[in-house]
Write a protein that holds these residues in place. Structure first.
Motif, PDB file in Angstrom:
ATOM      1  N   GLY A 199     -13.764   0.828   1.830  1.00  0.00           N
ATOM      2  CA  GLY A 199     -14.760   0.211   0.854  1.00  0.00           C
ATOM      3  C   GLY A 199     -13.783  -0.042  -0.620  1.00  0.00           C
ATOM      4  O   GLY A 199     -12.707   0.239  -0.787  1.00  0.00           O
ATOM      5  N   SER A 213      -4.775   4.607   0.412  1.00  0.00           N
ATOM      6  CA  SER A 213      -3.819   4.201   1.337  1.00  0.00           C
ATOM      7  C   SER A 213      -4.091   4.931   2.678  1.00  0.00           C
ATOM      8  O   SER A 213      -5.042   5.169   3.157  1.00  0.00           O
ATOM      9  N   TYR A 262      -3.544  -1.585 -10.929  1.00  0.00           N
ATOM     10  CA  TYR A 262      -3.108  -2.816 -11.149  1.00  0.00           C
ATOM     11  C   TYR A 262      -3.580  -3.665 -10.223  1.00  0.00           C
ATOM     12  O   TYR A 262      -3.321  -5.055 -10.126  1.00  0.00           O
ATOM     13  N   HIS A 263      -4.022  -3.349  -8.995  1.00  0.00           N
ATOM     14  CA  HIS A 263      -4.722  -4.092  -7.953  1.00  0.00           C
ATOM     15  C   HIS A 263      -5.864  -4.767  -8.229  1.00  0.00           C
ATOM     16  O   HIS A 263      -6.495  -5.349  -7.478  1.00  0.00           O
ATOM     17  N   VAL A 264      -6.665  -4.253  -9.345  1.00  0.00           N
ATOM     18  CA  VAL A 264      -7.942  -4.482  -9.480  1.00  0.00           C
ATOM     19  C   VAL A 264      -8.170  -5.343 -10.755  1.00  0.00           C
ATOM     20  O   VAL A 264      -7.423  -4.997 -11.731  1.00  0.00           O
ATOM     21  N   GLN A 269       0.618  -1.217   0.049  1.00  0.00           N
ATOM     22  CA  GLN A 269      -0.266   0.086  -0.028  1.00  0.00           C
ATOM     23  C   GLN A 269       0.597   1.161  -0.093  1.00  0.00           C
ATOM     24  O   GLN A 269       0.551   2.379   0.713  1.00  0.00           O
ATOM     25  N   THR A 270       1.918   1.118  -0.778  1.00  0.00           N
ATOM     26  CA  THR A 270       2.792   2.314  -0.787  1.00  0.00           C
ATOM     27  C   THR A 270       2.141   3.656  -1.020  1.00  0.00           C
ATOM     28  O   THR A 270       1.337   3.682  -1.969  1.00  0.00           O
ATOM     29  N   ARG A 307       3.550  11.877  -5.760  1.00  0.00           N
ATOM     30  CA  ARG A 307       2.795  12.006  -7.016  1.00  0.00           C
ATOM     31  C   ARG A 307       1.933  13.355  -7.005  1.00  0.00           C
ATOM     32  O   ARG A 307       1.314  13.472  -8.276  1.00  0.00           O
ATOM     33  N   ASP A 325     -10.445   3.371   0.361  1.00  0.00           N
ATOM     34  CA  ASP A 325      -9.531   2.201   0.195  1.00  0.00           C
ATOM     35  C   ASP A 325     -10.011   0.855   1.008  1.00  0.00           C
ATOM     36  O   ASP A 325     -10.841   0.939   1.738  1.00  0.00           O
ATOM     37  N   LEU A 326      -9.588  -0.334   0.306  1.00  0.00           N
ATOM     38  CA  LEU A 326     -10.080  -1.671   1.033  1.00  0.00           C
ATOM     39  C   LEU A 326      -9.518  -1.675   2.421  1.00  0.00           C
ATOM     40  O   LEU A 326     -10.184  -2.318   3.336  1.00  0.00           O
ATOM     41  N   ASN A 327      -8.316  -1.052   2.615  1.00  0.00           N
ATOM     42  CA  ASN A 327      -7.766  -1.161   3.982  1.00  0.00           C
ATOM     43  C   ASN A 327      -6.884   0.402   4.206  1.00  0.00           C
ATOM     44  O   ASN A 327      -5.879   0.451   4.115  1.00  0.00           O
ATOM     45  N   SER A 335      -3.929   6.922  -8.456  1.00  0.00           N
ATOM     46  CA  SER A 335      -2.536   6.550  -9.003  1.00  0.00           C
ATOM     47  C   SER A 335      -2.132   5.575  -8.415  1.00  0.00           C
ATOM     48  O   SER A 335      -1.896   5.078  -7.316  1.00  0.00           O
ATOM     49  N   GLU A 370       2.664   7.551  -1.689  1.00  0.00           N
ATOM     50  CA  GLU A 370       3.708   8.430  -2.106  1.00  0.00           C
ATOM     51  C   GLU A 370       3.225   9.666  -2.460  1.00  0.00           C
ATOM     52  O   GLU A 370       2.536  10.162  -3.360  1.00  0.00           O
ATOM     53  N   GLU A 418     -10.202  10.437  -3.526  1.00  0.00           N
ATOM     54  CA  GLU A 418      -9.162   9.668  -4.009  1.00  0.00           C
ATOM     55  C   GLU A 418      -9.543   8.154  -3.806  1.00  0.00           C
ATOM     56  O   GLU A 418      -9.798   7.857  -2.766  1.00  0.00           O
ATOM     57  N   VAL A 426      -2.997   2.284  -8.718  1.00  0.00           N
ATOM     58  CA  VAL A 426      -4.106   1.748  -8.012  1.00  0.00           C
ATOM     59  C   VAL A 426      -4.841   0.547  -8.763  1.00  0.00           C
ATOM     60  O   VAL A 426      -4.950  -0.593  -8.459  1.00  0.00           O
TER      61      VAL A 426
HETATM   62  C1  LIG Z   1      -0.081   1.306  -4.133  1.00  0.00           C
HETATM   63  S1  LIG Z   1      -1.079   2.055  -3.198  1.00  0.00           S
HETATM   64  C2  LIG Z   1      -1.463   3.584  -4.059  1.00  0.00           C
HETATM   65  C3  LIG Z   1      -1.645   4.723  -2.947  1.00  0.00           C
HETATM   66  C4  LIG Z   1      -1.933   5.846  -3.364  1.00  0.00           C
HETATM   67  N1  LIG Z   1      -3.030   6.260  -4.637  1.00  0.00           N
HETATM   68  C5  LIG Z   1      -0.742   6.680  -4.044  1.00  0.00           C
HETATM   69  O1  LIG Z   1      -0.652   6.857  -5.258  1.00  0.00           O
HETATM   70  O2  LIG Z   1       0.232   6.734  -2.977  1.00  0.00           O
HETATM   71  C6  LIG Z   1      -2.758   1.386  -3.857  1.00  0.00           C
HETATM   72  C7  LIG Z   1      -3.718   1.373  -2.855  1.00  0.00           C
HETATM   73  O3  LIG Z   1      -5.156   0.935  -3.475  1.00  0.00           O
HETATM   74  C8  LIG Z   1      -5.919   0.170  -2.683  1.00  0.00           C
HETATM   75  N2  LIG Z   1      -6.918  -0.622  -3.364  1.00  0.00           N
HETATM   76  C9  LIG Z   1      -6.450  -1.740  -4.116  1.00  0.00           C
HETATM   77  N3  LIG Z   1      -7.848  -2.434  -4.701  1.00  0.00           N
HETATM   78  C10 LIG Z   1      -8.714  -1.491  -4.096  1.00  0.00           C
HETATM   79  C11 LIG Z   1     -10.269  -1.433  -4.256  1.00  0.00           C
HETATM   80  N4  LIG Z   1     -10.717  -2.366  -5.305  1.00  0.00           N
HETATM   81  N5  LIG Z   1     -11.101  -0.525  -3.664  1.00  0.00           N
HETATM   82  C12 LIG Z   1     -10.305   0.581  -3.066  1.00  0.00           C
HETATM   83  N6  LIG Z   1      -8.983   0.579  -2.790  1.00  0.00           N
HETATM   84  C13 LIG Z   1      -8.284  -0.511  -3.576  1.00  0.00           C
HETATM   85  C14 LIG Z   1      -4.920  -0.533  -1.832  1.00  0.00           C
HETATM   86  O4  LIG Z   1      -5.664  -1.328  -0.648  1.00  0.00           O
HETATM   87  C15 LIG Z   1      -3.815   0.371  -1.644  1.00  0.00           C
HETATM   88  O5  LIG Z   1      -3.960   0.939  -0.454  1.00  0.00           O
END
Ligand SMILES: C[S@@+](CC[C@H](N)C(=O)[O-])C[C@H]1O[C@@H](n2cnc3c(N)ncnc32)[C@H](O)[C@@H]1O
Length: 311
Positions: free
Chosen positions: A215, A119, A243-245, A90-91, A96, A168-170, A239, A93, A115, A241
């Protein structure tokens, strides 16, 4: 991709030239049968180098020497495995914000920022940080976010933000030492400037915490957006984000966000958020595309170090 291939790819394309320590570790893991077998016990999404190395750093393990890393990881595998199963990368930054600023300042003010994938919400404070684009300084105080801007005039001021919320999910809480320690552990070993930037940005956020909602960026976005003040421009942004989805959810997300009032800023790699046409990237390090309302505008570096506006 095999686990060895994932680590080889990380060494060659992510760590090479950026973190000699992680390049060494990732290369060593590709040849380490014992560690590869342990990683295979985890679900595929939990085998990433960034997660393993971040957890070992969080626990105080060695990340400079591959032999010491191997010994520590094998000896402490139960606790490392448990942390890798519960944590995610959950970097956050703040840097950005320097690539978001040119678009944010060009929108009708004031702004209501939302946003997704926030994170700890460090990117929700673009109005509170200082910036340096070449010789051009904007704002005062810390952190100062340095960015190389090409083919563009740097922004001339800061946006006016009247509302800020993150989804954020967490969500992480910068006032919680455990969450801050995880954010710190996610920063690569040699990046001391980023560690200092995290501390400075966390202090800004802690002084005036945002609304952070647990959420999903598809399911829970409309309800949060509905809370934004009607007399401000709603800006939904994200930003690094998507790639997690999973891919079908990215498509649904784009549909949901397009259905909202206001504007949409994306700063994502084009393989996760594709566009019909893009110019060639001006250099290997410019991985992300900055886009406003679906129109791609610029190539950007992953931590906000550079923005290269399309000619
Ligand atoms: C790499 S971090 C980027 C944080 C921030 N956007 C930044 O640029 O510094 C990605 C974040 O996306 C969140 N995330 C991933 N899938 C998500 C989803 N389906 N809904 C909400 N948040 C999500 C993760 O929990 C994580 O905190």
């Amino acid at each position: 991709m095999t686990i060895a291939a994932i680590y080889a790819d990380f060494a060659a394309h992510e760590a090479h030239g950026v973190s000699p320590a992680y390049e060494r570790l990732a290369s060593a893991v590709t040849r380490d049968r014992e560690l590869l077998a342990l990683l295979a016990l985890l679900p595929p999404a939990k085998r990433q180098p960034n997660l393993l190395f971040g957890v070992v750093r969080l626990l105080g393990g060695p990340v400079e020497d591959p032999t010491a890393f191997h010994d520590y990881t094998v000896a402490n595998w139960p606790v490392i495995e448990a942390e890798m199963r519960t944590r995610a990368t959950q970097t956050n930054e703040a840097g950005r914000c320097a690539v978001l600023l040119p678009v944010l300042t060009a929108l009708p003010q004031p702004l209501a920022l939302l946003e997704v994938g926030a994170s700890a919400g460090l990117c929700l404070y673009p109005d509170r940080y200082a910036y340096r684009y070449g010789d051009h300084l904007i704002g005062s105080g810390e952190p100062v976010l340095a960015c190389t801007a090409t083919n563009m005039a740097p922004p001339t001021g800061l946006p006016q933000v009247v509302w800020r919320a993150g989804l954020d999910l967490n969500p992480l809480d910068v006032t919680d030492p455990a969450d801050l320690a995880w954010l710190d552990a996610l920063i690569w070993p040699e990046h001391t400037h980023r560690r200092a930037r995290l501390r400075a940005a966390a202090a800004v956020v802690a002084a005036d915490p945002p609304l952070l909602v647990r959420g999903d960026l598809v399911d829970d976005l409309p309800a949060l957006a509905a809370q934004s003040p009607p007399d401000a421009t709603l800006v939904v942004f994200h930003s690094s984000v998507l790639y997690h989805v999973p891919t079908p959810r990215r498509v649904t997300f784009a549909e949901v966000v397009r259905g909202l009032p206001g504007n949409w800023i994306a700063n994502e790699a084009p393989d996760v958020l594709p566009y019909d046409t893009l110019p060639m990237p001006p250099g290997e390090a410019l991985h992300n595309v900055l886009a406003l309302d679906g129109t791609p505008l610029a190539w950007t570096r992953s931590h906000g170090q550079a923005i290269n506006w399309f000619a």
